[in-house]
Design a protein around this motif. Structure first.
Motif, PDB file in Angstrom:
ATOM      1  N   ARG A   6       0.845  -1.201   0.000  1.00 10.42           N
ATOM      2  CA  ARG A   6       0.000   0.000   0.000  1.00 10.42           C
ATOM      3  C   ARG A   6       0.877   1.247   0.000  1.00 10.42           C
ATOM      4  N   LYS A   7       0.430   2.278  -0.709  1.00 13.76           N
ATOM      5  CA  LYS A   7       1.150   3.552  -0.723  1.00 13.76           C
ATOM      6  C   LYS A   7       0.721   4.345   0.507  1.00 13.76           C
ATOM      7  N   VAL A   8       1.620   4.479   1.481  1.00 11.04           N
ATOM      8  CA  VAL A   8       1.277   5.118   2.749  1.00 11.04           C
ATOM      9  C   VAL A   8       2.161   6.319   3.070  1.00 11.04           C
ATOM     10  N   GLY A  52      -5.715   2.119   4.175  1.00 15.37           N
ATOM     11  CA  GLY A  52      -5.638   0.743   4.628  1.00 15.37           C
ATOM     12  C   GLY A  52      -6.887   0.248   5.329  1.00 15.37           C
ATOM     13  N   ARG A  78      -9.702   5.375   1.613  1.00 18.27           N
ATOM     14  CA  ARG A  78      -9.738   3.906   1.603  1.00 18.27           C
ATOM     15  C   ARG A  78      -9.586   3.344   0.199  1.00 18.27           C
ATOM     16  N   ARG A  79     -10.042   4.102  -0.810  1.00 18.22           N
ATOM     17  CA  ARG A  79      -9.910   3.643  -2.201  1.00 18.22           C
ATOM     18  C   ARG A  79      -9.277   4.759  -3.019  1.00 18.22           C
ATOM     19  N   ASP A  80      -8.677   4.414  -4.123  1.00 15.54           N
ATOM     20  CA  ASP A  80      -7.993   5.370  -4.978  1.00 15.54           C
ATOM     21  C   ASP A  80      -9.008   6.272  -5.675  1.00 15.54           C
ATOM     22  N   VAL A 107      -5.900  11.176   1.647  1.00 11.04           N
ATOM     23  CA  VAL A 107      -5.858   9.902   2.362  1.00 11.04           C
ATOM     24  C   VAL A 107      -7.255   9.307   2.266  1.00 11.04           C
ATOM     25  N   TRP A 127      -2.365  10.385  -3.712  1.00 12.00           N
ATOM     26  CA  TRP A 127      -3.265   9.579  -2.895  1.00 12.00           C
ATOM     27  C   TRP A 127      -2.454   8.668  -1.996  1.00 12.00           C
ATOM     28  N   LEU A 128      -2.859   8.610  -0.723  1.00 11.43           N
ATOM     29  CA  LEU A 128      -2.298   7.659   0.231  1.00 11.43           C
ATOM     30  C   LEU A 128      -3.402   6.725   0.682  1.00 11.43           C
ATOM     31  N   ASP A 129      -3.100   5.451   0.766  1.00  9.53           N
ATOM     32  CA  ASP A 129      -4.064   4.420   1.126  1.00  9.53           C
ATOM     33  C   ASP A 129      -4.273   4.400   2.640  1.00  9.53           C
TER      34      ASP A 129
END
Length: 71
Positions: free
Chosen positions: A3-5, A38, A26-28, A24, A34-36
């Motif tokens: 995941r991109k965090v 999770g 939950r979905r792109d 930030v 964009w940061l996930d």
């Protein structure tokens, strides 16, 4: 791991004024930076600037509906 965090300066897309919007979610939402999340509904954001050349403004945050985002 998958995941991109996080983002660094080289990865961040900025606008003409040098500002960036980090999303930030939950979905792109198909926007830059964009940061996930999770699947989490809460958490902390850590912002750091190392050796800035000028004063750094405090980040502004807000909660918006992901469907309202556009480039």
């Amino acid at each position: 791991m998958n995941r991109k965090v996080s983002l660094n300066r080289a990865q961040t897309v900025t606008d003409a004024g040098g500002n960036c919007r980090i999303v930030v979610a939950r979905r792109d939402p198909d926007v830059p930076n964009w940061l996930d999340a999770g699947g989490r509904s809460s958490g902390m954001i850590y912002w750091r600037c190392l050796l800035p050349e000028a004063p750094v403004a405090a980040p502004r945050t807000g909660l918006v509906d992901a469907d309202s985002l556009s480039d």
